[in-house]
Design an enzyme around this catalytic site. Structure first.
Site, PDB file in Angstrom:
ATOM      1  N   TYR A   1       0.846  -1.205   0.000  1.00  0.00           N
ATOM      2  CA  TYR A   1       0.000   0.000   0.000  1.00  0.00           C
ATOM      3  C   TYR A   1       0.878   1.250   0.000  1.00  0.00           C
ATOM      4  CZ  TYR A   1      -3.637   3.315   1.259  1.00  0.00           C
ATOM      5  OH  TYR A   1      -4.492   4.384   1.260  1.00  0.00           O
TER       6      TYR A   1
ATOM      7  N   PHE B   1      -9.652  19.860 -23.925  1.00  0.00           N
ATOM      8  CA  PHE B   1     -10.136  18.482 -24.025  1.00  0.00           C
ATOM      9  C   PHE B   1     -11.373  18.394 -23.126  1.00  0.00           C
ATOM     10  CE2 PHE B   1     -10.381  13.983 -22.906  1.00  0.00           C
ATOM     11  CZ  PHE B   1     -10.634  13.512 -24.184  1.00  0.00           C
ATOM     12  N   THR B   2     -12.284  17.467 -23.451  1.00  0.00           N
ATOM     13  CA  THR B   2     -13.589  17.430 -22.747  1.00  0.00           C
ATOM     14  C   THR B   2     -13.440  17.373 -21.221  1.00  0.00           C
ATOM     15  OG1 THR B   2     -13.582  15.048 -23.108  1.00  0.00           O
ATOM     16  CG2 THR B   2     -14.893  16.364 -24.643  1.00  0.00           C
TER      17      THR B   2
ATOM     18  N   ASP C   1      -0.023  19.042 -21.230  1.00  0.00           N
ATOM     19  CA  ASP C   1      -0.756  17.779 -21.184  1.00  0.00           C
ATOM     20  C   ASP C   1      -0.014  16.837 -22.121  1.00  0.00           C
ATOM     21  OD1 ASP C   1      -2.401  15.616 -21.809  1.00  0.00           O
ATOM     22  OD2 ASP C   1      -4.250  16.763 -21.678  1.00  0.00           O
TER      23      ASP C   1
ATOM     24  N   LYS D   1      -2.460   6.509 -23.390  1.00  0.00           N
ATOM     25  CA  LYS D   1      -2.186   6.756 -24.814  1.00  0.00           C
ATOM     26  C   LYS D   1      -0.725   6.415 -25.142  1.00  0.00           C
ATOM     27  CE  LYS D   1      -6.138   9.633 -25.387  1.00  0.00           C
ATOM     28  NZ  LYS D   1      -6.757   9.879 -26.670  1.00  0.00           N
TER      29      LYS D   1
ATOM     30  N   ARG E   1     -16.932  13.720 -32.330  1.00  0.00           N
ATOM     31  CA  ARG E   1     -16.189  14.818 -31.722  1.00  0.00           C
ATOM     32  C   ARG E   1     -16.704  16.101 -32.350  1.00  0.00           C
ATOM     33  NH1 ARG E   1     -13.485  12.967 -27.048  1.00  0.00           N
ATOM     34  NH2 ARG E   1     -15.671  13.322 -26.709  1.00  0.00           N
TER      35      ARG E   1
ATOM     36  N   PHE F   1     -21.996  13.419 -23.944  1.00  0.00           N
ATOM     37  CA  PHE F   1     -21.666  12.490 -25.030  1.00  0.00           C
ATOM     38  C   PHE F   1     -21.448  11.068 -24.533  1.00  0.00           C
ATOM     39  CE2 PHE F   1     -17.133  11.992 -24.198  1.00  0.00           C
ATOM     40  CZ  PHE F   1     -16.820  13.134 -23.487  1.00  0.00           C
TER      41      PHE F   1
END
Ligand code: F0G
Length: 481
Positions: free
Chosen positions: A79, A131-132, A222, A265, A388, A454
């Protein structure tokens, strides 16, 4: 990597071999119609069993390497004080050159921590594009997201190499108007996801830094697609052709004050992190990590993913890994262009983006053309893409629809997952659909959540075009595919 054949054509070439496969099924068109109707014409609500090629996203869907999978077996589940974390911190130090690391369960969790720590009501957060999830978190914190892209960014068909650049004069004006004390930070997204995965140049990043630094404003990158952005810099920015991906990533990190990323990604895992050399920023965020995510050494990730991320960060600096999806996307985009299908150019970093505004120019934005096209492509091919466009924009505070800057159908290219024949198949079905584009109509909501609609919103067709399209498909291809 791409390779030139003796007849002069360029094809993406895989610098790996396939050792594990997963079966997929091509459901007949009639079943696809039923599935998309049940899903409220929202491709997010489809089930895997009904999908042939899953091009929804490149997030968490990449093929992992043997080294990543092997590393997962060695994870330390402690942990607190997990050795897996120290391997991750070592990779961040070696590759990014950054000292302080805060793991988070995925990219939006990192955004939440940044919002909690730095974004205050009345602030502005300038960025090259939103970005969303980023916008949702910064909006919820009471700030205003400002998108200060260049004129070329929204030009779907372009040969501008860096459509992800920030417009410096717009940035200067925004900072002057707001006053530096009202700026949370400035954010640069490595390949602007929502407008076609378009990179920024290092020259632009440096210029942004030179503007904000004297004002005491810090620069956030980002880095979810950092290796792809570096790959494009190497291909497109003068002076970088002989640099390695590692050197370019290092340069980006040296300019940024803080980097956060979705590890789903470029890193090909399921996790996220925040990293910086600024002790003050690190210490400001750190107390919130165990409140929202988990202890400092796992931050909500499984220790297996922490191990795989440490490997993924090192592997994404290899040229063939950084370029794996970029070169496949270039090929896919090229196929569609040959068929005169409107796509975003130059080819970007995470997907092939079809321009729904031009594909079905008879469907107005209020009827969600990108959503309609995503559903139509699914009916015609079994390939699942993602809307998009305006469906991905939430309503404003008065409840009005906010038309999106672009209406794109994103056909994502997960890294090392699909082959040339898959892209050829989708391109063929898109060509069929393009010839019948007048059959595609609009959509309207019948269930609409208030935030990130969305993901879960449900829509129906205006008219009966889903069934009509299916009938036309069966006439040409039969009832079995
Ligand atoms: N930033 C960028 C540039 C992203 O593309 C994403 C996710 C996030 C942040 C959020 O990260 O999903 O790990 O919480 N993009 C995914 C996509 C969802 O499908 O493009 P996350």
């Amino acid at each position: 990597m791409s390779i030139r054949l003796s007849n002069g054509t360029e094809i993406p070439i895989e610098m790996h071999k396939v050792r594990v496969v997963q079966k997929v099924r091509l459901a007949p068109a009639r079943d696809r119609l039923r599935a998309i109707e049940e899903a409220g014409y929202n491709t997010f609500l489809l089930r895997t069993r009904d999908i042939f090629l899953d091009m929804l996203t490149d997030s968490g869907t990449n093929a992992m390497t043997d080294n990543q999978l092997a590393a997962m077996m060695q994870s330390d589940d402690a942990y607190a004080g997990s050795e897996s974390f120290y391997k991750l911190a070592g990779a961040v130090k070696d590759i990014f050159g950054l000292e302080y690391v805060l793991p988070a369960h995925q990219g939006r969790a990192a955004e939440h921590l940044l919002a909690k720590t730095f974004v205050k009501p009345g602030h502005i957060v300038p960025m090259n594009y939103h970005f969303t999830t980023t916008k949702a978190h910064f909006d919820l914190a009471g700030a205003k997201v400002l998108e200060l892209y260049t004129d070329e960014a929204l030009n779907a068909e372009s040969d501008c190499p860096f459509k992800g650049n920030m417009d410096l004069s717009r940035l200067r004006a925004a900072l002057e108007k707001a006053g530096p004390e009202n700026v949370s930070f400035v954010r640069m997204e490595a390949t602007t996801n929502l407008i076609g995965g378009q990179p920024f140049s290092l020259e632009n990043l440096r210029a942004v830094k030179a503007l904000v630094e004297p004002l005491g404003i810090f620069l956030v990158v980002d880095g979810s697609l950092i290796s792809e952005n570096a790959y494009f810099i190497r291909q497109r920015e003068p002076g970088y052709q002989d640099k390695s991906i590692l050197e370019i990533i290092r340069e980006i990190m040296a300019v940024a004050d803080l980097c956060y990323l979705s590890g789903r990604k470029s890193c090909s895992v399921r996790g996220g992190l925040i990293a910086t050399n600024r002790k003050d920023l690190y210490e400001a965020i750190r107390p919130w990590l165990p409140v929202y995510e988990g202890f400092f050494t796992y931050g909500g990730m499984s220790s297996k993913e922490v191990e795989a991320m440490a490997v993924g960060i090192r592997e994404m600096t290899e040229l063939e890994v950084a370029g794996a999806s970029a070169d496949a996307i270039k090929y896919f985009v090229g196929l569609l262009r040959q068929k005169k299908i409107p796509v975003v150019t130059p080819a970007g970093g995470l997907a092939c983006h079809v321009d729904a505004m031009r594909f079905i120019d008879h469907v107005p934005q209020s009827r969600y053309p990108a959503g309609a096209l995503a559903a139509a492509v699914y009916i015609a091919s079994g390939a699942r893409g993602m809307e998009r466009g305006s469906v991905s924009m939430d309503r404003d505070s008065e409840g009005n629809d906010v038309p999106s800057d672009m209406e794109l159908l994103r056909l994502a290219v997960p890294r090392r997952v699909y082959t040339m024949s898959h892209y050829q198949y989708v391109a063929d079905r898109l060509e069929w659909l393009y010839a019948r584009r007048r059959m595609i109509g609009g959509l309207e909501f019948y269930e609409e959540p208030p935030v990130l609609r969305f993901f879960a919103g449900k829509m129906r067709t205006i008219g009966n075009w889903g069934a009509e399209l299916t009938a036309a498909f069966e006439k040409d291809f039969g009832t079995q595919c």
